[in-house]
Design an enzyme around this catalytic site. Structure first.
Site, PDB file in Angstrom:
ATOM      1  N   SER A   7       0.826  -1.202   0.000  1.00  0.00           N
ATOM      2  CA  SER A   7       0.000   0.000   0.000  1.00  0.00           C
ATOM      3  C   SER A   7       0.866   1.260   0.000  1.00  0.00           C
ATOM      4  O   SER A   7       1.993   1.260   0.511  1.00  0.00           O
ATOM      5  CB  SER A   7      -0.892  -0.006   1.246  1.00  0.00           C
ATOM      6  OG  SER A   7      -1.505   1.243   1.452  1.00  0.00           O
ATOM      7  N   TYR A  39      -0.952   0.131  10.182  1.00  0.00           N
ATOM      8  CA  TYR A  39      -1.169  -0.600   8.928  1.00  0.00           C
ATOM      9  C   TYR A  39       0.005  -0.392   7.981  1.00  0.00           C
ATOM     10  O   TYR A  39       0.538  -1.351   7.397  1.00  0.00           O
ATOM     11  CB  TYR A  39      -2.469  -0.114   8.292  1.00  0.00           C
ATOM     12  CG  TYR A  39      -2.753  -0.652   6.912  1.00  0.00           C
ATOM     13  CD1 TYR A  39      -3.194  -1.956   6.728  1.00  0.00           C
ATOM     14  CD2 TYR A  39      -2.622   0.167   5.785  1.00  0.00           C
ATOM     15  CE1 TYR A  39      -3.481  -2.447   5.454  1.00  0.00           C
ATOM     16  CE2 TYR A  39      -2.904  -0.310   4.519  1.00  0.00           C
ATOM     17  CZ  TYR A  39      -3.333  -1.609   4.357  1.00  0.00           C
ATOM     18  OH  TYR A  39      -3.617  -2.093   3.103  1.00  0.00           O
ATOM     19  N   LYS A  68       2.658  -3.264   6.611  1.00  0.00           N
ATOM     20  CA  LYS A  68       2.917  -3.519   5.192  1.00  0.00           C
ATOM     21  C   LYS A  68       4.410  -3.394   4.888  1.00  0.00           C
ATOM     22  O   LYS A  68       4.971  -4.198   4.130  1.00  0.00           O
ATOM     23  CB  LYS A  68       2.110  -2.545   4.329  1.00  0.00           C
ATOM     24  CG  LYS A  68       0.623  -2.844   4.271  1.00  0.00           C
ATOM     25  CD  LYS A  68       0.336  -4.143   3.528  1.00  0.00           C
ATOM     26  CE  LYS A  68      -1.143  -4.364   3.301  1.00  0.00           C
ATOM     27  NZ  LYS A  68      -1.422  -5.640   2.600  1.00  0.00           N
TER      28      LYS A  68
END
Length: 335
Positions: A126, A154, A158
């Site tokens: 992402s 998050y 990632k």
């Protein structure tokens, strides 16, 4: 050619599986088995009953023995916990994103270390791996050479997975590729727990004559990609042969998929063009500082030259993105 898709019944998973089943090939070779892995299985989908498909129902970490019961040639690793839920529940994010990815890589490593094939692993990362820092502000246009400094759990998770994939590749355990996805808009169906989910909601809901909340200032700029362009990018990065020159994947560096940069205000103007003034009037701007902080930390202008060498381009306009959604989901449009 045995291919595994994790998160196969999620939004992107369904689209990817649909694309693979239409061509029934990968990199020019026929697919012999397509293994769909997910916690939630929709038995009513045509893909579930396709003779090419095997379904593995359950948590990925509990299912790896079944997944690797026969040699695996390619893995599309799409399963993940999303941004807002990772920020709300740190342990969930670490388990679903980091621990699960490492377990998958270990299963693939065990396969190659015992004489099996070196699995090609496509990891869906992402643009949340990027973020501004007081000591190192983001450049005007972010590229793969920009130092990732994620501003959310998050994004950190990632980035950790990206580094693991790179090292497993360096050591020859797997052949991993990382595609950094933009915010995918317009997603059909119900809202999810992603911080960026409202970017689909402010189009999807009004076109269905439903109200929607916009939790950020309309002047906020974002980097978007349509579902069609996102699946195209995932497949292109996964199928590319390693080497130098056009169409080749050079090195272990991730690939930032192409982005369309728009403001939220631009999106609402496009909604007004497609659905009329009544559709845009259904959107209420109600700022949410938590969402603004996450979304505001993401870059919105990207240097996509690395993706361009693979023949990938961004969506031509947000109007084209919305028109794609209307064409693909006419049953969801009332305006």
């Amino acid at each position: 050619m045995r291919i595994v898709v994790t998160g196969a019944y999620g939004f992107l998973g369904r689209l990817l599986v649909g694309s693979l089943l239409r061509t029934r090939t990968f990199g020019g070779a026929p697919i012999t088995r397509l293994v769909l892995v997910d916690r939630f299985v929709d038995a009513g989908l045509p893909s579930t009953g396709d003779p090419l498909v095997d379904v593995v129902h359950g948590e990925l970490t509990d299912s790896l023995g079944e997944v690797f019961t026969a040699p695996v040639d390619v893995v599309f690793h799409l399963a993940a916990a999303v941004s807002a839920e990772c920020e709300a529940d740190f342990d969930l994010g670490m388990s679903a994103n980091v621990d699960t990815t490492r377990a998958l890589l270990e299963a693939a490593r065990a396969q190659s270390s015992t004489g099996g094939p070196v699995a090609r692993v496509l990891f869906a990362s992402s643009l949340a791996v990027y973020g501004p820092d007081a000591a190192l502000p983001l450049p005007t246009a972010v590229s793969e050479a920009t130092v990732p400094l994620p501003q959310s759990s998050y994004g950190v998770q990632k980035l950790v997975c990206e580094q693991l994939l790179g090292d497993y590749t360096r050591r020859g355990f797997v052949d991993a590729r990382v595609a950094r996805l933009m915010t995918v808009v317009v997603r059909p169906g119900r809202p999810n727990a992603a911080a960026s989910g409202f970017l689909s909601g402010i189009v999807r809901e009004p076109l269905a004559k439903l109200p929607a909340i916009c939790p950020v200032d309309p002047g906020t700029h974002v980097a978007l990609a349509s579902p069609r362009r996102t699946i195209e990018g995932i497949l292109r990065v996964a199928e590319a042969e390693r080497g130098t020159g056009p169409g080749k994947l050079t090195g272990r560096l991730p690939v930032n998929l192409p982005a369309l940069t728009v403001s939220v205000a631009d999106m609402l103007d496009t909604l007004r063009k497609v659905g009329g003034a009544g559709a845009a009037d259904l959107v209420t701007v109600t700022p949410d500082p938590a969402i603004e902080a996450i979304v505001g930390s993401w870059p919105f202008v990207l240097d996509s030259r690395r993706a361009a060498t693979l023949g990938l381009k961004p969506d031509p306009s947000f109007l084209a993105v919305v028109q794609d959604y209307v064409a693909d989901h006419p049953e969801a449009v009332a305006m």
